[in-house]
Design a protein around this motif. Sequence first.
Motif, short mmCIF file in Angstrom:
data_model
loop_
_atom_site.label_atom_id
_atom_site.label_comp_id
_atom_site.label_asym_id
_atom_site.label_seq_id
_atom_site.Cartn_x
_atom_site.Cartn_y
_atom_site.Cartn_z
N SER A 1 37.31 72.13 35.66
CA SER A 1 37.41 70.24 34.39
C SER A 1 37.45 70.20 35.79
N ASP B 1 40.36 68.21 35.95
CA ASP B 1 41.59 67.82 35.97
C ASP B 1 42.13 68.88 36.73
N PHE C 1 30.22 68.61 24.69
CA PHE C 1 31.06 67.52 25.69
C PHE C 1 31.99 66.98 23.97
N ALA D 1 33.99 59.96 24.74
CA ALA D 1 35.35 59.94 24.84
C ALA D 1 35.48 58.62 24.24
N LYS E 1 38.39 56.44 22.22
CA LYS E 1 39.85 55.68 23.38
C LYS E 1 39.96 53.70 23.37
N LEU F 1 38.33 56.24 31.42
CA LEU F 1 37.63 57.78 30.60
C LEU F 1 35.95 58.07 31.20
N ASP G 1 33.34 61.21 29.13
CA ASP G 1 33.52 62.15 28.17
C ASP G 1 34.09 63.68 29.23
N TRP G 2 34.07 63.94 28.11
CA TRP G 2 35.30 65.70 28.69
C TRP G 2 34.39 66.62 27.96
N CYS G 3 34.27 67.79 29.24
CA CYS G 3 33.20 68.89 29.26
C CYS G 3 34.62 69.25 28.64
N ILE G 4 34.13 70.73 27.31
CA ILE G 4 34.90 71.43 26.64
C ILE G 4 35.08 72.95 26.37
N ASP H 1 38.25 75.00 26.67
CA ASP H 1 39.11 74.60 26.94
C ASP H 1 40.34 74.17 26.80
N ARG I 1 45.37 63.16 25.20
CA ARG I 1 44.34 64.04 24.17
C ARG I 1 44.64 63.95 23.09
#
Length: 737
Positions: A185, A187, A358, A361, A365, A395, A397-400, A456, A501
Amino acid sequence: MPKEIPTRYDHTKEPDIYARWEAGGAFVPSGKGEPYSIVIPPPNVTGDLHLGHALTYGIQDTIARHQRRLGKDVLVLPGMDHAAIAVQALVEKKIQKEKGLSRSQIGREKFLEEVWVWIKHYMPRMETSLKRFGLSADWSRFRFTMDEHSKLAVRTAFVRLYEKGLIYKSEFIINWDPKMQTTISDDEIEYIEEATSFYTFKFGPFEISTARPETKFGDKYIVMHPRDKRYAKYKEGDTFECEWINGKITATIIKDEAVDPEFGTGVMTITPWHDKTDFEIATRHKLDKIQVIDQFGKLLPIAGEFAGRKIDEARKDIAQKLKDKGLLVKVDESYRHRVAVSYRGGGKIEPQILPQWFMKATAVKEAAIKAVKSGEIKFTPKNLEKLYFHWLKNLHDWCISRQLWWGHEIPVWYCVGTDKGRCLPECREPIVSIEPPKSCPHCGSRDLEQDPDVLDTWFSSGLWPFSTLGWPNEEAPDLKRYFPTSFLETAPEIIFFWVARMIMLSEALTGQVPFRHVYFHGFVLDAKGEKMSKSKGNVMDPMVMIDKYGSDALRMSLLGGNSPGTPQRYSEQKIIKYRNFATKVWNASRYVAEATANQLSAVSNQPKNAAFESQDENSERSADSRKPKAESWVLPSILDHTEEKFFEKLAKLEAKNEKNFTDLKLSVALEELYEFFWHDFADQFLEYEKTVIRESDNKVRAKQAKSCLLVALKRQLTILSDFAPFLVESINKEMLS
RNA sequence: GGAUCCUUAGCUCAGCUGGUUAGAGCGCUACAUUCACACUGUAGAGGUCAGAAGUUCGAAUCUUCUAGGAUCCACCA
């Protein structure tokens, strides 16, 4: 004066005290009064706990004990986190070192067995550490993010979010770590600078600059800023013939604002498969995306004679070829290129396009912003709210999904259909289900394969405040009583990874905020103001400090100088300060206990060697005879001027203490108590009453003085018990009760 | 480039809805010592609250700027 009570507080008995508390059910919620709940941030099962853990659990426990003292129904729920990528990396390193085998050599099943060996080694050690910190948790409710209930919660969350359209699968440019063979990620990336050659090449009528000629085989678009006057004569979509690495190509002009006209020549070619900005430009303009580098960091056949070579070592030869073709304009050797590396595995990141799962977000949010804006969730310190809003606004989209083995399996299956050989086109759709499906809903085949990826870590961590309380069972008693939780204590550095999150997932799945108050401590630095890290060798092991000075001394030293959100310089000297304070409290208590005991019982004919340190019954009995009688506990109705003044001041301290807890100024609360006890009480008031006791021939007056001391001591110990529970318990048990 | 924070005694830090001589711990100096505690006590030295300007009867505290430091986010073809 009897000599039986030692002059030092014996902190080595702290584990026994904890065991007694636990056996007596002291930390099981009473079920009576207003509920107050803390679900602890689960430490990663990556090894032993560090000073930051001692701080966070110290703060949480101090708050919990305070609330318990106020009569609330306090739940402190303990747990640990499986830390997918971090633990996998450590276990890989371990088997490489011990057995000389890589993860792929040992295989998925065997590898996971190795992971469990690791977990079973560290989990009990970490539990012991948490207990030595004094954490007043209800261990019967202990949870692990990879236990069966957590797995159910994760699968349920995934399926529900998928059904709401908040989880989707898409081709996307991701950070690929060729070393770990996984996505990382954003992060989990850090950037390092690398000295490298910076080439400028001719590209048709243009000049382009790059530090990475090896990625350029598929480049066929040249991009410039739409308002760059120098290139105004070129129109979007114009094409031209152009000599390039492996012969003539047709290039197309693209205009996009992502290009910085000030940088280099103001034009660039793009490599959408291997660069995030380029990917975004290509997506905006619907351009072709061509893969040049494979998942192992080697060049693909498009590279012609360079195919199969590692990118780093092929770079110079590719540049040489361009030079030989007369396309090289210049080389800048002083260039410093920023390289992304995974801070877990240490591999250089090569972006790739891969199908990934994904989480959207956008949909959640707004709710997450509102939860904090409206004050439903409070942050301490408040200025971190700004940071939180700023992050949420930007923000994406979050790749999970993660290409790892250790972690939560994704509850998605695909029909392979080899047993019947009559698959339908619909069979390609993923089957998303909480429980494993028995057969393909389209063709009926029983030949199904689960998605090989895992989630993740932060996905399961994001469910933590409610998955631990029984969710997805909406009727779970703990969920109904203790959710939303009251208090979350954590480090400011994970405000985005975790806090945000949890808020988003909680809003999406439960429709509620996960907690009412978030407190961010300042992180602990070494005496020079540098971050403590294993690589620097400046870490301080909290267990060693506890063995040396005691748990309470460590806790007070950490809470004492820590303001929310502000880094704290830390050294052993601070622990010594509070160890000395513990001794002071011990000895003042010792005097008071003995003075008040003597007044009412003419005992003290005990054998001189009566072993108070041993636990035998004799010593228990003789200790009892020394303890103050009930009537001493009441504050005398007549007080002289000094006494009156002192108790006024004490009452003020108690009020301030309560206020400081309300305002979460733990550091101030502790320091005021320290000051008051040491100087107002021990140095002045106790000395004053001592003189009264010694010089007064009036027995009633002496008795009054002694009662004053006892009551004053008791009230201060009550406050102190939030910060130094072991010390106060020892004093109560051995001298007062 | 965007954001947040910090700069108060030799050191580590409090103090901030602006209000009597700016506080603590450690360190330092001198003295004390069977009487709870040397992991002690008493007394003391040490600060133009980073700098400048402003608001105010009054600023460590509020505003602006300057200098130095820390952290986070984005981007660097």
